[in-house]
Design an enzyme around this catalytic site. Sequence first.
Site, mmCIF file in Angstrom:
data_model
loop_
_atom_site.group_PDB
_atom_site.id
_atom_site.type_symbol
_atom_site.label_atom_id
_atom_site.label_comp_id
_atom_site.label_asym_id
_atom_site.label_seq_id
_atom_site.Cartn_x
_atom_site.Cartn_y
_atom_site.Cartn_z
ATOM 1 N N ASN A 175 0.882 -1.176 0.000
ATOM 2 C CA ASN A 175 0.000 0.000 0.000
ATOM 3 C C ASN A 175 0.918 1.224 0.000
ATOM 4 O O ASN A 175 1.468 1.585 1.039
ATOM 5 C CB ASN A 175 -0.889 -0.042 1.255
ATOM 6 C CG ASN A 175 -1.850 1.124 1.323
ATOM 7 O OD1 ASN A 175 -1.783 2.064 0.504
ATOM 8 N ND2 ASN A 175 -2.738 1.108 2.295
ATOM 9 N N ARG A 222 -2.828 -2.067 -3.205
ATOM 10 C CA ARG A 222 -4.034 -1.281 -2.976
ATOM 11 C C ARG A 222 -4.002 -0.095 -3.931
ATOM 12 O O ARG A 222 -3.020 0.650 -3.970
ATOM 13 C CB ARG A 222 -4.050 -0.775 -1.541
ATOM 14 C CG ARG A 222 -5.251 0.098 -1.303
ATOM 15 C CD ARG A 222 -5.224 0.716 0.048
ATOM 16 N NE ARG A 222 -6.459 1.437 0.260
ATOM 17 C CZ ARG A 222 -6.543 2.611 0.868
ATOM 18 N NH1 ARG A 222 -5.462 3.189 1.329
ATOM 19 N NH2 ARG A 222 -7.692 3.196 1.015
ATOM 20 N N HIS A 282 -13.431 2.197 0.472
ATOM 21 C CA HIS A 282 -13.345 1.153 1.509
ATOM 22 C C HIS A 282 -13.920 -0.168 0.986
ATOM 23 O O HIS A 282 -14.300 -1.039 1.787
ATOM 24 C CB HIS A 282 -14.141 1.512 2.778
ATOM 25 C CG HIS A 282 -13.538 2.570 3.638
ATOM 26 N ND1 HIS A 282 -14.319 3.442 4.374
ATOM 27 C CD2 HIS A 282 -12.255 2.905 3.898
ATOM 28 C CE1 HIS A 282 -13.532 4.267 5.044
ATOM 29 N NE2 HIS A 282 -12.269 3.969 4.759
ATOM 30 N N HIS A 337 -17.964 0.512 8.273
ATOM 31 C CA HIS A 337 -16.508 0.609 8.480
ATOM 32 C C HIS A 337 -16.248 1.930 9.203
ATOM 33 O O HIS A 337 -16.358 3.003 8.607
ATOM 34 C CB HIS A 337 -15.778 0.552 7.136
ATOM 35 C CG HIS A 337 -14.295 0.698 7.274
ATOM 36 N ND1 HIS A 337 -13.423 -0.341 7.035
ATOM 37 C CD2 HIS A 337 -13.535 1.741 7.659
ATOM 38 C CE1 HIS A 337 -12.187 0.062 7.277
ATOM 39 N NE2 HIS A 337 -12.230 1.336 7.647
ATOM 40 N N LEU A 338 -15.925 1.829 10.488
ATOM 41 C CA LEU A 338 -15.775 3.036 11.306
ATOM 42 C C LEU A 338 -14.331 3.163 11.776
ATOM 43 O O LEU A 338 -13.945 2.606 12.810
ATOM 44 C CB LEU A 338 -16.728 2.977 12.513
ATOM 45 C CG LEU A 338 -18.194 2.621 12.207
ATOM 46 C CD1 LEU A 338 -18.995 2.481 13.489
ATOM 47 C CD2 LEU A 338 -18.824 3.668 11.289
ATOM 48 N N GLY A 339 -13.515 3.853 11.000
ATOM 49 C CA GLY A 339 -12.127 4.125 11.392
ATOM 50 C C GLY A 339 -11.924 5.621 11.388
ATOM 51 O O GLY A 339 -12.867 6.373 11.662
ATOM 52 N N ARG A 379 -13.093 14.512 8.632
ATOM 53 C CA ARG A 379 -13.905 14.871 7.449
ATOM 54 C C ARG A 379 -15.352 15.087 7.857
ATOM 55 O O ARG A 379 -15.875 14.383 8.715
ATOM 56 C CB ARG A 379 -13.850 13.723 6.418
ATOM 57 C CG ARG A 379 -12.537 13.659 5.680
ATOM 58 C CD ARG A 379 -12.489 12.449 4.771
ATOM 59 N NE ARG A 379 -11.426 11.554 5.162
ATOM 60 C CZ ARG A 379 -11.285 10.298 4.739
ATOM 61 N NH1 ARG A 379 -12.166 9.779 3.906
ATOM 62 N NH2 ARG A 379 -10.285 9.564 5.149
ATOM 63 N N ASP A 413 -9.293 11.513 17.630
ATOM 64 C CA ASP A 413 -9.325 10.133 18.127
ATOM 65 C C ASP A 413 -10.598 9.913 18.950
ATOM 66 O O ASP A 413 -10.840 10.618 19.933
ATOM 67 C CB ASP A 413 -8.075 9.863 18.981
ATOM 68 C CG ASP A 413 -7.911 8.385 19.275
ATOM 69 O OD1 ASP A 413 -8.876 7.771 19.773
ATOM 70 O OD2 ASP A 413 -6.822 7.857 19.002
ATOM 71 N N GLY A 448 -11.420 0.592 13.352
ATOM 72 C CA GLY A 448 -10.915 0.836 14.705
ATOM 73 C C GLY A 448 -12.013 1.119 15.719
ATOM 74 O O GLY A 448 -12.002 0.584 16.833
ATOM 75 N N ILE A 449 -13.001 1.944 15.342
ATOM 76 C CA ILE A 449 -14.089 2.282 16.271
ATOM 77 C C ILE A 449 -15.081 1.120 16.356
ATOM 78 O O ILE A 449 -15.475 0.693 17.446
ATOM 79 C CB ILE A 449 -14.797 3.580 15.814
ATOM 80 C CG1 ILE A 449 -13.806 4.750 15.813
ATOM 81 C CG2 ILE A 449 -16.004 3.881 16.690
ATOM 82 C CD1 ILE A 449 -14.318 6.029 15.144
ATOM 83 N N ASN A 492 -13.566 -1.847 18.305
ATOM 84 C CA ASN A 492 -13.068 -1.660 19.673
ATOM 85 C C ASN A 492 -13.984 -0.888 20.610
ATOM 86 O O ASN A 492 -13.789 -0.946 21.823
ATOM 87 C CB ASN A 492 -11.727 -0.916 19.632
ATOM 88 C CG ASN A 492 -10.678 -1.710 18.876
ATOM 89 O OD1 ASN A 492 -10.421 -2.852 19.208
ATOM 90 N ND2 ASN A 492 -10.095 -1.116 17.847
ATOM 91 N N GLU A 500 -8.007 -5.752 5.383
ATOM 92 C CA GLU A 500 -7.921 -5.346 3.976
ATOM 93 C C GLU A 500 -6.707 -5.974 3.290
ATOM 94 O O GLU A 500 -6.764 -6.325 2.113
ATOM 95 C CB GLU A 500 -7.846 -3.816 3.890
ATOM 96 C CG GLU A 500 -9.175 -3.168 4.224
ATOM 97 C CD GLU A 500 -9.083 -1.671 4.465
ATOM 98 O OE1 GLU A 500 -8.780 -1.272 5.603
ATOM 99 O OE2 GLU A 500 -9.307 -0.909 3.512
HETATM 100 P P1 ADP Z 1 -7.849 4.039 9.745
HETATM 101 O O1 ADP Z 1 -9.103 4.541 9.137
HETATM 102 O O2 ADP Z 1 -6.769 5.061 9.810
HETATM 103 O O3 ADP Z 1 -7.397 2.678 9.251
HETATM 104 P P2 ADP Z 1 -8.606 2.612 12.135
HETATM 105 O O4 ADP Z 1 -9.572 1.711 11.480
HETATM 106 O O5 ADP Z 1 -7.383 2.017 12.737
HETATM 107 O O6 ADP Z 1 -8.208 3.858 11.274
HETATM 108 O O7 ADP Z 1 -9.410 3.373 13.298
HETATM 109 C C1 ADP Z 1 -8.800 4.394 14.006
HETATM 110 C C2 ADP Z 1 -9.804 4.958 14.973
HETATM 111 O O8 ADP Z 1 -10.259 3.910 15.846
HETATM 112 C C3 ADP Z 1 -9.198 6.020 15.856
HETATM 113 O O9 ADP Z 1 -9.797 7.248 15.557
HETATM 114 C C4 ADP Z 1 -9.586 5.639 17.235
HETATM 115 O O10 ADP Z 1 -10.308 6.695 17.773
HETATM 116 C C5 ADP Z 1 -10.538 4.495 17.080
HETATM 117 N N1 ADP Z 1 -10.400 3.524 18.188
HETATM 118 C C6 ADP Z 1 -9.462 2.574 18.357
HETATM 119 N N2 ADP Z 1 -9.672 1.928 19.531
HETATM 120 C C7 ADP Z 1 -10.759 2.483 20.084
HETATM 121 C C8 ADP Z 1 -11.505 2.275 21.297
HETATM 122 N N3 ADP Z 1 -11.164 1.344 22.159
HETATM 123 N N4 ADP Z 1 -12.569 3.061 21.538
HETATM 124 C C9 ADP Z 1 -12.943 4.010 20.664
HETATM 125 N N5 ADP Z 1 -12.303 4.260 19.526
HETATM 126 C C10 ADP Z 1 -11.231 3.508 19.235
#
Ligand code: ADP
Length: 416
Positions: free
Chosen positions: A16, A100, A189, A217-219, A250, A292, A340-341, A344, A394
């Site tokens: 990537n 990618r 995505h 997909h919540l990142g 964004r 974050d 990530g969100i 987690n 991915e």
């Molecule tokens: P990217 O889109 O850069 O690949 P990721 O999928 O790794 O990002 O997601 C990153 C986001 O996940 C960060 O903004 C972070 O806030 C969130 N995140 C990671 N762990 C947690 C958690 N335990 N609680 C809430 N948000 C989380």
Amino acid sequence: MPDPAPKPPKNVLVVNAGSSSLKFTMFRTDEEKMLAKGIVERIGLCETALKYERFDGKTLEGQVSVADHDGALRVVCEKLVDKKIGVLKKLSEVEAIGHRVVHGGEKFHDSTRVSKEVKQIIQQCAELAPLHNPPNLGGIEACERVFGSVPNVAVFDTAFHHSMPPSSYLYAIPYEYYEKYGIRKYGFHGTSHKFVAQATADFLGKPLSDLKLITCHLGNGASITAVARGKVVDTSMGMTPLSGLVMGTRCGDIDPGVVLYLVRQGLAADDIDKLLNKKSGLLGVAGLNSSDMRDIIQAADGGNDQAQRALWMFVHRLVSYIGAYYTILDGADAVVFTGGIGENSAYIRARVVAKLICLGCILDDAVNHDVLARAAIISTPESRLKAIVMPTNEELMIARETVRVLQASEKPAARK
Ligand code: ADP
């Protein structure tokens, strides 16, 4: 006798390439095992850094001296065959490389083996993704120089969304703008949504062709997709990855009149670009100097009004889309959380699912709080609509696509 099917490549490198970074993952595909992964960052800037992690957790971090992506790739190759930390005996064990590529426009409806013609089309699609396609192409060309005749496969973020009907992908502007400029929704995505949809079907023990899913997909970037029987029906990102959900920095959906208003206030296109892409979303609304989600949640819990507002906007927008997609799909089997969100944050999942009771989705609180980055059903057994957590991968999807494309056909899948 028909020709026997070509043997699948066993060792696939996934690349990537960004403007100043090169992420890599080396896979043993027959076991779907990650052998090594890492990143070279700040390429071409001072203090280029390498992070390398082997499957057994052994890591290596340090500065390297490289001027460009070719140099970065050579450093990665050295590590892959290094006696102490490597995973291959020799570089010729790399049998294929998957890349990618962010934008495939309307030309690529599937992953495809790279050829001269394919590279030209990726270059043409750079008009739609000027920050991403050129470095993605640069990564492909660096691999061609460093790995010689090893086949390269391009896997597009947009490809999974090609099945959207015109009612989803057209904007309500004069049709000639679609014809002349390609102004339409493409979606992004896609590699993640495709992986997660298939993984959910596998997890439920059902064929994907029997399921209707809403994948979230919540990142840092965030998007939501309605998938009916393995095909995308609609998705929230558009011609660019700016529309849809509230994201880290964004804005997501916004009245286009706001842009016109800002132009008339004297803001230049680049300023508005920066405002909406880099200063908005959770960062802009919460005003915490952080995008974050963990920081936003902490501040909201501590009573910070702006952080609470940002959280509710995030949840409100997501729930609005889930409702819309549930209707578009004529009902759904599951809402799937990833990124990530999504993977987690039990906190965000709880707030979203709490709004889905009217759709027959009831949260199992205990299970939800217990789930961190693993596949699980977090709704109660009697829920009509399931809520599921499904970690995305991915890179593995790109490796799978690379194997599939090379096995299936030598022909590129570009439309003329
Ligand atoms: P990217 O889109 O850069 O690949 P990721 O999928 O790794 O990002 O997601 C990153 C986001 O996940 C960060 O903004 C972070 O806030 C969130 N995140 C990671 N762990 C947690 C958690 N335990 N609680 C809430 N948000 C989380």
